[in-house]
Design a protein around this motif. Structure first.
Motif, PDB file in Angstrom:
ATOM      1  N   LEU A 171       0.749  -1.087  -0.027  1.00 50.25           N
ATOM      2  CA  LEU A 171       0.002  -0.004  -0.067  1.00 50.25           C
ATOM      3  C   LEU A 171       0.892   1.272  -0.057  1.00 50.25           C
ATOM      4  O   LEU A 171       0.285   2.467   0.417  1.00 50.25           O
ATOM      5  N   ARG A 172       2.072   1.418  -0.434  1.00 54.07           N
ATOM      6  CA  ARG A 172       2.944   2.572  -0.379  1.00 54.07           C
ATOM      7  C   ARG A 172       2.727   3.142  -1.650  1.00 54.07           C
ATOM      8  O   ARG A 172       3.658   3.833  -2.010  1.00 54.07           O
TER       9      ARG A 172
ATOM     10  N   GLY B 256       2.590   2.163 -11.585  1.00 50.27           N
ATOM     11  CA  GLY B 256       1.966   1.923 -10.427  1.00 50.27           C
ATOM     12  C   GLY B 256       1.566   0.273 -10.067  1.00 50.27           C
ATOM     13  O   GLY B 256       1.989  -0.356  -9.014  1.00 50.27           O
ATOM     14  N   LEU B 257       1.159  -0.302 -11.164  1.00 55.20           N
ATOM     15  CA  LEU B 257       0.809  -1.686 -11.181  1.00 55.20           C
ATOM     16  C   LEU B 257       1.970  -2.532 -10.814  1.00 55.20           C
ATOM     17  O   LEU B 257       1.989  -3.531 -10.532  1.00 55.20           O
ATOM     18  N   LEU B 258       2.959  -2.103 -11.941  1.00 52.75           N
ATOM     19  CA  LEU B 258       4.485  -2.925 -11.781  1.00 52.75           C
ATOM     20  C   LEU B 258       5.096  -2.584 -10.310  1.00 52.75           C
ATOM     21  O   LEU B 258       5.861  -3.381 -10.009  1.00 52.75           O
ATOM     22  N   HIS B 259       4.883  -1.516  -9.851  1.00 57.06           N
ATOM     23  CA  HIS B 259       5.481  -1.287  -8.374  1.00 57.06           C
ATOM     24  C   HIS B 259       4.678  -2.208  -7.397  1.00 57.06           C
ATOM     25  O   HIS B 259       5.493  -2.773  -6.606  1.00 57.06           O
TER      26      HIS B 259
ATOM     27  N   THR C  75       9.680 -12.463 -15.153  1.00 60.43           N
ATOM     28  CA  THR C  75       8.311 -12.332 -14.856  1.00 60.43           C
ATOM     29  C   THR C  75       7.768 -10.788 -14.597  1.00 60.43           C
ATOM     30  O   THR C  75       6.427 -10.839 -14.940  1.00 60.43           O
ATOM     31  N   ARG C  76       8.549  -9.958 -14.396  1.00 60.09           N
ATOM     32  CA  ARG C  76       8.053  -8.506 -14.240  1.00 60.09           C
ATOM     33  C   ARG C  76       7.641  -8.128 -15.628  1.00 60.09           C
ATOM     34  O   ARG C  76       6.625  -7.305 -15.891  1.00 60.09           O
ATOM     35  N   GLU C  77       8.534  -8.420 -16.717  1.00 60.08           N
ATOM     36  CA  GLU C  77       8.234  -8.299 -18.048  1.00 60.08           C
ATOM     37  C   GLU C  77       7.061  -9.049 -18.340  1.00 60.08           C
ATOM     38  O   GLU C  77       6.077  -8.404 -19.448  1.00 60.08           O
ATOM     39  N   MET C  78       6.549 -10.134 -18.044  1.00 66.64           N
ATOM     40  CA  MET C  78       5.240 -10.876 -18.182  1.00 66.64           C
ATOM     41  C   MET C  78       4.182  -9.998 -17.638  1.00 66.64           C
ATOM     42  O   MET C  78       3.294  -9.787 -18.417  1.00 66.64           O
TER      43      MET C  78
END
Length: 238
Positions: free
Chosen positions: A86-87, A98-101, A209-212
């Motif tokens: 929740l940061r 934001g979603l990737l964070h 996985t982040r790129e996925m």
């Protein structure tokens, strides 16, 4: 005279002051270690109080029972995860970054908190019998889905994120990518002959996985987006 003449008698040491918050915190820390190593049924309260430097009376004074202590442990470890997630301010953050964070926080937290991974594994084996007793965990979880939902809605409106995504489906997918390769690293390392605990392997896996996640979230280009409806359930063989 028992004391040499002219010498003042030694001052008596004052009894140590009680610190309820510190005692409770030590008990929780020791319980997290014990339950994550042994599971609920294998954990022993005598080991917990010994590790915490206190006694069994204090454990029951603060928590009432072994069961309630275990529920408190689950609340602590899941509360720490929610704090990381929740940061992000969903109203000011760019939706796709934001979603990737959120994924970065989830992945980083599972990576740095092995006790959480073990406790979740034990609790799943026990069909969440203790977790369902906690109303606080439900309260902690709602803001996470709300955060993801608001980022998805803003991203869809701005054309940054593909349409029709469900926050819970997305969150479960993120956790799966962050969790599985660590929770099963011992068996996978043996099966495939490569150390999945190694920092280099974990970093390269995170990059993939982040790129996925990023590729899935981006809107499709050059045509209509594929439908995201659930696949039809297969009929059970008769």
């Amino acid at each position: 005279m028992s004391l040499e003449e002219g010498k003042a008698p030694p001052e008596e040491e004052a009894p140590p002051r009680r610190d309820p918050l510190r005692t409770r915190t030590r008990l929780l820390e020791a319980a997290i270690e014990e339950f994550s190593a042994q599971g609920f049924h294998g954990a022993r309260t005598e080991r917990i109080v010994r590790q915490a430097g206190t006694n069994i009376r204090m454990l029951y004074h603060y928590f009432g029972s072994k069961d309630e202590l275990y529920v408190a442990v689950l609340e602590v470890v899941l509360g720490e995860l929610r704090h990381d997630e929740l940061r992000i301010d969903p109203e000011t953050a760019e939706p796709l970054p934001g979603l990737l964070h959120v994924f970065d926080y989830v992945d980083g937290h599972f990576g740095s908190h092995p006790a959480l991974r073990k406790l979740l594994a034990f609790e799943n084996l026990n069909e969440a019998r203790h977790l369902v007793r906690s109303e606080r965990i439900l309260t902690l979880s709602s803001p996470v889905l709300s955060l993801i939902g608001r980022l998805l809605a803003r991203g869809e409106a701005q054309g940054q994120v593909r349409a029709g995504l469900d926050p819970l489906h997305l969150y479960v997918a993120m956790v799966s990518l962050a969790y599985y390769g660590r929770a099963h690293a011992f068996t996978l390392s043996h099966i495939f002959g490569q150390d999945l605990h190694a920092g280099g392997w974990q970093r390269s896996h995170l990059a993939m996985t982040r790129e996925m996640v990023a590729s899935f979230l981006r809107p499709a280009t050059g045509g209509a987006e594929p439908a995201l409806s659930a696949p039809r359930a297969r009929r059970s063989p008769r």
